[in-house]
Design a protein around this motif. Structure first.
Motif, mmCIF file in Angstrom:
data_model
loop_
_atom_site.group_PDB
_atom_site.id
_atom_site.type_symbol
_atom_site.label_atom_id
_atom_site.label_comp_id
_atom_site.label_asym_id
_atom_site.label_seq_id
_atom_site.Cartn_x
_atom_site.Cartn_y
_atom_site.Cartn_z
ATOM 1 N N LEU A 135 -15.778 32.997 -23.540
ATOM 2 C CA LEU A 135 -17.168 34.271 -24.844
ATOM 3 C C LEU A 135 -16.656 34.986 -24.604
ATOM 4 C CD1 LEU A 135 -19.215 34.999 -25.935
ATOM 5 C CD2 LEU A 135 -20.698 34.662 -23.943
ATOM 6 N N VAL A 136 -15.704 36.322 -23.577
ATOM 7 C CA VAL A 136 -15.651 37.253 -22.916
ATOM 8 C C VAL A 136 -13.849 37.311 -24.363
ATOM 9 C CG1 VAL A 136 -14.213 39.180 -21.398
ATOM 10 C CG2 VAL A 136 -16.648 37.130 -21.196
ATOM 11 N N ILE A 137 -13.162 36.726 -23.916
ATOM 12 C CA ILE A 137 -12.135 36.551 -24.891
ATOM 13 C C ILE A 137 -12.203 36.977 -26.206
ATOM 14 C CG2 ILE A 137 -9.469 35.617 -25.334
ATOM 15 C CD1 ILE A 137 -9.876 34.834 -22.343
ATOM 16 N N TRP A 179 -16.665 30.752 -18.600
ATOM 17 C CA TRP A 179 -17.910 32.418 -19.518
ATOM 18 C C TRP A 179 -16.291 33.290 -20.650
ATOM 19 C CZ3 TRP A 179 -14.806 36.610 -16.975
ATOM 20 C CH2 TRP A 179 -14.531 36.163 -15.917
ATOM 21 N N LEU A 180 -15.202 32.943 -19.860
ATOM 22 C CA LEU A 180 -14.018 33.231 -19.920
ATOM 23 C C LEU A 180 -14.069 33.203 -21.319
ATOM 24 C CD1 LEU A 180 -11.933 35.977 -19.161
ATOM 25 C CD2 LEU A 180 -10.404 33.721 -18.549
ATOM 26 N N LEU A 201 -21.666 41.306 -31.565
ATOM 27 C CA LEU A 201 -19.929 41.816 -31.526
ATOM 28 C C LEU A 201 -19.417 41.605 -32.710
ATOM 29 C CD1 LEU A 201 -18.718 42.728 -28.935
ATOM 30 C CD2 LEU A 201 -20.954 41.474 -28.073
ATOM 31 N N CYS A 223 -23.572 31.546 -27.498
ATOM 32 C CA CYS A 223 -22.385 31.783 -27.557
ATOM 33 C C CYS A 223 -22.236 32.522 -29.221
ATOM 34 C CB CYS A 223 -21.295 31.270 -27.651
ATOM 35 S SG CYS A 223 -21.453 30.499 -25.783
ATOM 36 N N CYS A 248 -5.761 39.082 -27.256
ATOM 37 C CA CYS A 248 -6.531 38.190 -28.002
ATOM 38 C C CYS A 248 -6.822 37.191 -28.016
ATOM 39 C CB CYS A 248 -8.133 38.835 -28.086
ATOM 40 S SG CYS A 248 -9.005 40.062 -27.374
ATOM 41 N N THR A 266 -15.975 25.788 -22.352
ATOM 42 C CA THR A 266 -16.691 26.591 -22.275
ATOM 43 C C THR A 266 -18.292 26.334 -21.663
ATOM 44 O OG1 THR A 266 -17.589 28.924 -22.524
ATOM 45 C CG2 THR A 266 -18.110 27.258 -24.081
ATOM 46 N N SER A 313 -15.367 37.789 -27.729
ATOM 47 C CA SER A 313 -16.007 38.979 -28.082
ATOM 48 C C SER A 313 -14.671 39.998 -28.032
ATOM 49 C CB SER A 313 -16.840 38.620 -26.658
ATOM 50 O OG SER A 313 -17.782 37.983 -26.566
ATOM 51 N N CYS A 314 -14.223 39.853 -26.993
ATOM 52 C CA CYS A 314 -13.116 41.524 -27.521
ATOM 53 C C CYS A 314 -12.657 41.415 -29.188
ATOM 54 C CB CYS A 314 -12.482 40.790 -26.253
ATOM 55 S SG CYS A 314 -13.127 42.041 -24.779
#
Length: 466
Positions: A371-373, A368-369, A316, A309, A347, A302, A375-376
């Protein structure tokens, strides 16, 4: 006037946690979960600290090796086993409340050892004691809350346990990144002391008091937790019904409780579902990611700030657990477990795939991906696999073997915690993060298939049912 009427209607709703009937149940649940918040704070605080201990900026006067960090991380699981066994053996003998008093002692000692650390062995013993507190919490708190809560709010109150833990984890992430190593413990240690004092104000559960033959004390406890007058005729009848059912259950258990109760068809169904539940909780890497979050992000390529992060993930976790409190009584446990296990599996696959290609190629444009993954992943884990774990575990077992069954499986959970926390950093070092995540994804998907075909809905089930 209209607003007041609407507000009165909301509070009159039997499902409202702030309603008259449920108010004391909610207040006591929140007070008791100071212990789980404090435990989570310790877990979250150690995650960035463990990474710092391996660098030249270590706050300690002695080096800490990678192999030692894996022990610091995993010894909380061994401590949990001791906590499970102590709480399981004592809570029916000396009462739930006395075990709750005990919980504060090892956790307070943990923070003293962290502050006065002289060698890595101080951290080993401290983490072991922190695990004792967590293990005891996960046995006695679900039982205590299930015995004081009405059926229609039991799921929401039970899910506050993990919500509180994750709120503590977030607080730990923030404290450890914003304050120095030696600045935090003197203030954090106030929490277990406050929790200990609060326990003097909380009555023992009516269930335990009835089983011990203390009927007057049980009646007072029942009236307190239901927030009703003891001379209320309806309350008197309700208490007598509860007393009759508990005495009947105790009599039947004394007459017929033997090994055959553990080899019935409902018992084996409960064993299977409980085992898969624990596997999904631990081998999905949900707790490993929380514990080694800084290391996971460092290996994810990342481009974002690691401390930021970490805090986002902590938020979350709380959101996921809060969603659980809103949905688990309304829509049931099964749909949340299905959504959580399938979503977590997808995920993990996505995260492993990203890190696999990022290793050999430049993917900084989508740095940034990860963090998104993640987070989900964390959100989906916490709406089911984590948030509903203890609620479902308590409700799975037949009444005759519930106490023994839940205690045994919580011990197994603690063993799983130790194993996963011990092997996770080793797997990342030997296999790489991609393969590690793919393995966790495959395991989680298999548990989804089990939930899909075999997990029964337990929402609304009475704890006095066979």
């Amino acid at each position: 006037m209209t607003f007041k009427l609407r507000l009165s209607a909301v509070f009159a709703n039997p499902n409202c946690l702030l309603g008259r009937r449920n108010r004391h149940q909610l207040l006591v649940t929140l007070l008791l979960n100071v212990a789980t918040f404090s435990h989570g704070l310790g877990v979250g605080w150690m995650s960035p600290v463990m990474r710092d201990l391996q660098t030249e900026q270590s706050p300690l006067d002695f080096p800490v090796l990678v192999s030692q960090v894996s022990w610091i991380g995993s010894l909380v699981g061994i401590g949990s086993v001791f906590g499970n066994l102590i709480a399981g053996l004592l809570m029916d003998r000396i009462g739930r409340k006395m075990v709750l008093f005990f919980i504060a002692i090892p956790h307070t000692t943990f923070w003293f050892l962290v502050y006065f650390v002289q060698s890595v062995e101080f951290l080993y013993i401290g983490r072991l004691l922190a695990g004792v507190t967590g293990g005891a919490c996960y046995v006695v708190l679900p039982t205590f809350i299930s015995e004081i809560a009405d059926t229609n709010v039991r799921g929401r109150l039970g899910s506050i346990i993990l919500l509180s833990v994750n709120t503590g984890v977030l607080a730990g992430y923030i404290v450890s990144t914003k304050a120095g190593y030696y600045s935090s413990p003197p203030f954090i240690i106030i929490l277990p002391i406050f929790y200990f004092i609060c326990n003097f104000l909380i009555p023992e559960t009516p269930h335990h008091l009835v089983r011990k033959g203390k009927f007057e004390a049980a009646k007072r406890s029942f009236a307190f937790y239901k927030n009703i007058r003891r001379d209320d005729v309806k309350a008197e009848d309700e208490f007598e019904d509860l007393k009759h059912l508990l005495i009947k259950e105790q009599t039947e258990k004394a007459k017929s409780f033997d090994y055959r109760d553990f080899i019935t068809k409902p018992a084996f169904k409960a064993y299977a579902s409980a085992a898969v539940l624990l596997i999904s909780n631990q081998f999905s890497a949900s707790f490993c990611v929380t514990t080694y979050l800084a290391d996971v992000f460092a290996a994810s390529y990342t481009t974002l700030d690691l401390a930021t992060c970490t805090i986002i993930i902590g938020v979350l976790q709380i959101v996921g657990n809060y969603v659980t409190t809103l949905l688990c009584d309304k829509y049931g446990r099964r749909i949340l477990m299905l959504t959580s296990s399938l979503g977590a599996s997808l995920c993990l696959t996505a995260f492993g795939t990203f890190t696999f290609f990022a290793k050999d190629g430049n993917l900084s444009a989508v740095g940034w991906l990860p963090l998104v993954i993640l987070s989900c992943f964390v959100f989906l884990c916490n709406i089911g696999l984590v948030g509903c774990l203890f609620v479902v575990l308590v409700e799975l077992f037949p009444a005759k073997i519930r106490s023994v069954g839940v205690s045994a499986f919580v011990v197994i959970l603690s063993i799983f915690v130790f194993l996963t926390l011990k092997i996770f950093p080793i797997c990342m070092a030997v296999w790489g993060i991609s393969v590690t995540m793919w393995c966790c994804s495959g395991t989680t998907f298999l548990t989804f298939l089990y939930f899909c075909f075999f997990l029964e809905e337990t929402n609304g089930k009475s704890l006095l049912e066979a």
